[in-house]
Design an enzyme around this catalytic site. Sequence first.
Site, PDB file in Angstrom:
ATOM      1  N   HIS A  20     -23.261 -45.323 -54.788  1.00  9.18           N
ATOM      2  CA  HIS A  20     -23.327 -45.645 -56.226  1.00  9.18           C
ATOM      3  C   HIS A  20     -24.058 -44.532 -56.958  1.00  9.18           C
ATOM      4  O   HIS A  20     -24.805 -43.759 -56.347  1.00  9.18           O
ATOM      5  CB  HIS A  20     -24.039 -46.988 -56.449  1.00  9.18           C
ATOM      6  CG  HIS A  20     -25.398 -47.031 -55.852  1.00  9.18           C
ATOM      7  ND1 HIS A  20     -25.608 -47.282 -54.505  1.00  9.18           N
ATOM      8  CD2 HIS A  20     -26.625 -46.839 -56.385  1.00  9.18           C
ATOM      9  CE1 HIS A  20     -26.909 -47.241 -54.253  1.00  9.18           C
ATOM     10  NE2 HIS A  20     -27.546 -46.965 -55.383  1.00  9.18           N
TER      11      HIS A  20
ATOM     12  N   GLN B 270     -32.353 -44.296 -50.890  1.00  9.47           N
ATOM     13  CA  GLN B 270     -31.210 -45.222 -50.958  1.00  9.47           C
ATOM     14  C   GLN B 270     -31.604 -46.562 -50.355  1.00  9.47           C
ATOM     15  O   GLN B 270     -32.075 -46.626 -49.212  1.00  9.47           O
ATOM     16  CB  GLN B 270     -29.999 -44.633 -50.215  1.00  9.47           C
ATOM     17  CG  GLN B 270     -28.745 -45.493 -50.375  1.00  9.47           C
ATOM     18  CD  GLN B 270     -27.511 -44.904 -49.687  1.00  9.47           C
ATOM     19  OE1 GLN B 270     -27.597 -43.897 -48.978  1.00  9.47           O
ATOM     20  NE2 GLN B 270     -26.368 -45.540 -49.900  1.00  9.47           N
TER      21      GLN B 270
ATOM     22  N   ASN C 168     -28.508 -41.398 -54.547  1.00  7.14           N
ATOM     23  CA  ASN C 168     -29.358 -41.268 -53.361  1.00  7.14           C
ATOM     24  C   ASN C 168     -28.533 -41.414 -52.084  1.00  7.14           C
ATOM     25  O   ASN C 168     -27.690 -42.313 -52.000  1.00  7.14           O
ATOM     26  CB  ASN C 168     -30.450 -42.345 -53.390  1.00  7.14           C
ATOM     27  CG  ASN C 168     -31.321 -42.245 -54.634  1.00  7.14           C
ATOM     28  OD1 ASN C 168     -31.584 -41.144 -55.121  1.00  7.14           O
ATOM     29  ND2 ASN C 168     -31.751 -43.370 -55.166  1.00  7.14           N
TER      30      ASN C 168
ATOM     31  N   HIS D  10     -26.438 -43.694 -60.491  1.00  6.17           N
ATOM     32  CA  HIS D  10     -27.295 -44.275 -61.522  1.00  6.17           C
ATOM     33  C   HIS D  10     -27.128 -43.506 -62.831  1.00  6.17           C
ATOM     34  O   HIS D  10     -27.137 -42.269 -62.818  1.00  6.17           O
ATOM     35  CB  HIS D  10     -28.774 -44.144 -61.137  1.00  6.17           C
ATOM     36  CG  HIS D  10     -29.157 -44.846 -59.872  1.00  6.17           C
ATOM     37  ND1 HIS D  10     -29.839 -46.038 -59.864  1.00  6.17           N
ATOM     38  CD2 HIS D  10     -28.967 -44.526 -58.569  1.00  6.17           C
ATOM     39  CE1 HIS D  10     -30.073 -46.417 -58.612  1.00  6.17           C
ATOM     40  NE2 HIS D  10     -29.544 -45.515 -57.799  1.00  6.17           N
TER      41      HIS D  10
ATOM     42  N   ASP E   3     -28.364 -52.344 -63.698  1.00  2.10           N
ATOM     43  CA  ASP E   3     -29.263 -52.466 -62.550  1.00  2.10           C
ATOM     44  C   ASP E   3     -30.196 -53.661 -62.788  1.00  2.10           C
ATOM     45  O   ASP E   3     -30.739 -53.844 -63.875  1.00  2.10           O
ATOM     46  CB  ASP E   3     -30.081 -51.169 -62.393  1.00  2.10           C
ATOM     47  CG  ASP E   3     -30.763 -51.075 -61.037  1.00  2.10           C
ATOM     48  OD1 ASP E   3     -30.432 -50.149 -60.282  1.00  2.10           O
ATOM     49  OD2 ASP E   3     -31.635 -51.926 -60.741  1.00  2.10           O
ATOM     50  N   ILE E   4     -30.369 -54.472 -61.758  1.00  2.00           N
ATOM     51  CA  ILE E   4     -31.157 -55.705 -61.897  1.00  2.00           C
ATOM     52  C   ILE E   4     -32.654 -55.402 -62.071  1.00  2.00           C
ATOM     53  O   ILE E   4     -33.392 -56.225 -62.627  1.00  2.00           O
ATOM     54  CB  ILE E   4     -30.897 -56.635 -60.682  1.00  2.00           C
ATOM     55  CG1 ILE E   4     -31.204 -58.081 -61.032  1.00  2.00           C
ATOM     56  CG2 ILE E   4     -31.692 -56.201 -59.456  1.00  2.00           C
ATOM     57  CD1 ILE E   4     -30.650 -59.069 -60.014  1.00  2.00           C
TER      58      ILE E   4
HETATM   59  P1  5GP Z   1     -30.602 -47.000 -54.567  1.00  3.68           P
HETATM   60  O1  5GP Z   1     -32.094 -46.985 -54.422  1.00  3.68           O
HETATM   61  O2  5GP Z   1     -29.913 -47.513 -53.334  1.00  3.68           O
HETATM   62  O3  5GP Z   1     -30.068 -45.696 -55.054  1.00  3.68           O
HETATM   63  O4  5GP Z   1     -30.320 -48.007 -55.758  1.00  3.68           O
HETATM   64  C1  5GP Z   1     -29.986 -49.338 -55.589  1.00  3.68           C
HETATM   65  C2  5GP Z   1     -30.179 -50.005 -56.927  1.00  3.68           C
HETATM   66  O5  5GP Z   1     -29.508 -51.244 -56.897  1.00  3.68           O
HETATM   67  C3  5GP Z   1     -31.640 -50.288 -57.273  1.00  3.68           C
HETATM   68  O6  5GP Z   1     -31.973 -49.625 -58.485  1.00  3.68           O
HETATM   69  C4  5GP Z   1     -31.701 -51.798 -57.388  1.00  3.68           C
HETATM   70  O7  5GP Z   1     -32.534 -52.245 -58.429  1.00  3.68           O
HETATM   71  C5  5GP Z   1     -30.252 -52.179 -57.615  1.00  3.68           C
HETATM   72  N1  5GP Z   1     -29.895 -53.487 -57.095  1.00  3.68           N
HETATM   73  C6  5GP Z   1     -30.197 -53.988 -55.865  1.00  3.68           C
HETATM   74  N2  5GP Z   1     -29.687 -55.214 -55.719  1.00  3.68           N
HETATM   75  C7  5GP Z   1     -29.049 -55.512 -56.877  1.00  3.68           C
HETATM   76  C8  5GP Z   1     -28.323 -56.658 -57.333  1.00  3.68           C
HETATM   77  O8  5GP Z   1     -28.175 -57.653 -56.648  1.00  3.68           O
HETATM   78  N3  5GP Z   1     -27.797 -56.578 -58.581  1.00  3.68           N
HETATM   79  C9  5GP Z   1     -27.950 -55.482 -59.382  1.00  3.68           C
HETATM   80  N4  5GP Z   1     -27.395 -55.530 -60.595  1.00  3.68           N
HETATM   81  N5  5GP Z   1     -28.627 -54.392 -58.982  1.00  3.68           N
HETATM   82  C10 5GP Z   1     -29.175 -54.397 -57.750  1.00  3.68           C
END
Ligand code: 5GP
Length: 137
Positions: free
Chosen positions: A98, A92, A85, A100, A29-30
């Site tokens: 995805h 989300q 999420n 985590h 995760d970035i």
């Molecule tokens: P969500 O909140 O949708 O469950 O998680 C999305 C995750 O994707 C977040 O933790 C966010 O930091 C990560 N993320 C968003 N954009 C990028 C990206 O361009 N590269 C990577 N490696 N992670 C990303």
Amino acid sequence: MNCIFCKIIKKEIPCNLLYEDESCFVFLDIKPITKGHTLVVPKKHSENLLDIEEKDVLHCMNLIKKLGPKIMKAMKADGFNVGQNNFSAAGQTVMHTHFHIIPRYKNDGLKNWQNKDTSADALLQAEKEIKKALRVP
Ligand code: 5GP
Ligand code: ZN
């Protein structure tokens, strides 16, 4: 489709790739919640658990079972959370399904979800509403 994870999977955008197979992409995760925060992402686009194919869910879960302990060991972590999420109300932000893997460290200061006391009536009401919905195919 303007999906950031599809672009990462197509290698149009770089990532810290940890593992790849025919149906899954696993990368860091970035913006990690903790060191080693990893995303397990099916290659086939779906938005969330409602439209993902069952075989992709099963594959992701098997990968999480295999990779989670290895990530924990590599990061010298003391535990790990698995999260997923659905919809923005649930946090989300990337609308490509995805999972985590979040390594956890003793004294990492993160708080898990806070449980709340409720009444027997409120539990019964929720039980009835959910059971009613479960009967609908
Ligand atoms: P969500 O909140 O949708 O469950 O998680 C999305 C995750 O994707 C977040 O933790 C966010 O930091 C990560 N993320 C968003 N954009 C990028 C990206 O361009 N590269 C990577 N490696 N992670 C990303
Ligand atoms: Zn996508």
